[in-house]
Design a protein around this motif. Sequence first.
Motif, PDB file in Angstrom:
ATOM      1  N   GLU A   1      18.354   5.114 -14.050  1.00 20.34           N
ATOM      2  CA  GLU A   1      19.357   6.156 -14.281  1.00 20.34           C
ATOM      3  C   GLU A   1      20.089   6.509 -12.997  1.00 20.34           C
ATOM      4  O   GLU A   1      21.259   6.845 -13.005  1.00 20.34           O
ATOM      5  CB  GLU A   1      18.695   7.414 -14.837  1.00 20.34           C
ATOM      6  N   GLU A   2      19.341   6.416 -11.907  1.00 24.79           N
ATOM      7  CA  GLU A   2      19.930   6.802 -10.617  1.00 24.79           C
ATOM      8  C   GLU A   2      20.929   5.797 -10.089  1.00 24.79           C
ATOM      9  O   GLU A   2      21.844   6.161  -9.370  1.00 24.79           O
ATOM     10  CB  GLU A   2      18.811   6.949  -9.578  1.00 24.79           C
ATOM     11  N   GLN A   3      20.748   4.528 -10.453  1.00 28.92           N
ATOM     12  CA  GLN A   3      21.542   3.484  -9.805  1.00 28.92           C
ATOM     13  C   GLN A   3      23.053   3.604 -10.006  1.00 28.92           C
ATOM     14  O   GLN A   3      23.781   3.497  -9.026  1.00 28.92           O
ATOM     15  CB  GLN A   3      21.032   2.106 -10.197  1.00 28.92           C
TER      16      GLN A   3
ATOM     17  N   GLY B   1       8.113   5.798 -16.330  1.00 29.94           N
ATOM     18  CA  GLY B   1       8.959   6.959 -16.041  1.00 29.94           C
ATOM     19  C   GLY B   1       9.687   6.807 -14.717  1.00 29.94           C
ATOM     20  O   GLY B   1      10.886   7.097 -14.612  1.00 29.94           O
ATOM     21  N   VAL B   2       8.959   6.329 -13.704  1.00 30.63           N
ATOM     22  CA  VAL B   2       9.578   6.137 -12.379  1.00 30.63           C
ATOM     23  C   VAL B   2      10.685   5.087 -12.479  1.00 30.63           C
ATOM     24  O   VAL B   2      11.802   5.288 -11.979  1.00 30.63           O
ATOM     25  CB  VAL B   2       8.522   5.688 -11.335  1.00 30.63           C
ATOM     26  N   MET B   3      10.389   3.977 -13.164  1.00 33.64           N
ATOM     27  CA  MET B   3      11.368   2.896 -13.251  1.00 33.64           C
ATOM     28  C   MET B   3      12.613   3.338 -14.021  1.00 33.64           C
ATOM     29  O   MET B   3      13.731   2.962 -13.671  1.00 33.64           O
ATOM     30  CB  MET B   3      10.756   1.637 -13.901  1.00 33.64           C
ATOM     31  N   LEU B   4      12.393   4.165 -15.046  1.00 40.12           N
ATOM     32  CA  LEU B   4      13.518   4.672 -15.838  1.00 40.12           C
ATOM     33  C   LEU B   4      14.402   5.579 -14.967  1.00 40.12           C
ATOM     34  O   LEU B   4      15.633   5.469 -14.976  1.00 40.12           O
ATOM     35  CB  LEU B   4      12.993   5.440 -17.054  1.00 40.12           C
TER      36      LEU B   4
ATOM     37  N   PHE C   1       7.891   8.292  -5.226  1.00 39.97           N
ATOM     38  CA  PHE C   1       8.166   6.871  -5.448  1.00 39.97           C
ATOM     39  C   PHE C   1       9.666   6.579  -5.426  1.00 39.97           C
ATOM     40  O   PHE C   1      10.076   5.492  -4.993  1.00 39.97           O
ATOM     41  CB  PHE C   1       7.526   6.393  -6.750  1.00 39.97           C
ATOM     42  N   ILE C   2      10.450   7.530  -5.863  1.00 40.70           N
ATOM     43  CA  ILE C   2      11.908   7.316  -5.791  1.00 40.70           C
ATOM     44  C   ILE C   2      12.352   7.271  -4.323  1.00 40.70           C
ATOM     45  O   ILE C   2      13.148   6.431  -3.923  1.00 40.70           O
ATOM     46  CB  ILE C   2      12.647   8.395  -6.609  1.00 40.70           C
ATOM     47  N   GLN C   3      11.768   8.163  -3.526  1.00 41.48           N
ATOM     48  CA  GLN C   3      12.069   8.145  -2.072  1.00 41.48           C
ATOM     49  C   GLN C   3      11.626   6.822  -1.457  1.00 41.48           C
ATOM     50  O   GLN C   3      12.322   6.243  -0.630  1.00 41.48           O
ATOM     51  CB  GLN C   3      11.323   9.286  -1.365  1.00 41.48           C
TER      52      GLN C   3
END
Lengths: 198, 173
Positions: free
Chosen positions: B71-73, B64-67, A62-64
């Motif tokens: 964090e990545e941004q 979890g994905v949204m968090l 999903f991050i990809q």
Amino acid sequence: MQYQDRNNGSLAPENAIIGRFMNGSESAFAELVDLYKDRIHQFIICVLGPDREAEDLAQEVFIQIYRSLRTFKRESSFSTWAYAVTRNVCRHRLRARGREMRLFSGGEESGDLLKAAAAVPGPGSSLETKETKAVIRAAVEALPPIHRAVLFLNCWERLSYEEISRVLDIPVGTVRSRLHNAMAALAGIIKPVLGPEK
Amino acid sequence: MRCMDDGNIADYLCEELPEAERAEVRAHLSCCARCRSKLETFEQVRAAAASAPPARVSDGFTAGVMLKLKEEQPAAASDSARVSFRALFTPAYGLTLAALALCLIISAVFLKRKAGLPRPAVQTIFLSDGPAAANRGFYGTADIPLENGVDSSAAEPGRVNTDACRTADCGIL
């Protein structure tokens, strides 16, 4: 025989969600994750087998997808594209683990299928019973990953041969033969479970 | 039509056959119990494979994905800044910088050379509106007295000497 049609014959619900995401709505992406999380997770399990990292990998997928969704040109359906992203993530993970990528590129097919067919349990009565479902699930899980993945994409996602070939990056002829083999192997399992031929 | 093999049956079931072939298969199925039975088995297989719902992920998966994305941004933003600095060293930027440097060097050399060149000799124009001591050559050098051995009347470069000038220099005007 009736089984659920994922899109109910209407326009895929993800199209509207993707539209909102493109317009800057972050919550739309959360909706997209909700819509696809189990399917992506299942596909990972199909490809890798039961894996404790499957959920982590699904998050990675999903991050990809988030990173590259803006470049998604809608030449194919979103599901086809999302499964192709998933396949790539699985591929990288397998490479990182140092395993051979025979899963996607060929390998010993009939031997594994025979093993799956040998896992036939005792006879049941109908497809709807809990026991029969468990038997079928066990039989599907016993199939080699290449067959499981093709079967999942065809039977659950209802993707065409052409779409499956794009997702798995294999020729249409290979999709066809893998699906036939998987179905024949499962038919061999189901027949005795369901009893004598009508 | 002959009896169908597993491949044909699966193709028919998955609607992967062209319409003309589908019609042939339908006609065959209506009169062949063996192929019909095969088709039913395959239908059951397909239904069975589709009947098992996908393995569910745990609760909090989406959060979890949204968090992770949040964090990545910031990291992604600093990455892009680093990339833009690095971009200066990419071939396209490098060539532009080299061309610019070359232009600067050429301009500097050109300006330096221009500054160092001897000035062209300035000719003094003697105009006369009458007799003037400064107008040498007009009356001859003998007319011009030397002050301390220096010809004080030597015209300055570019200066137009006239009788009026000379008179002014002499303090008459």
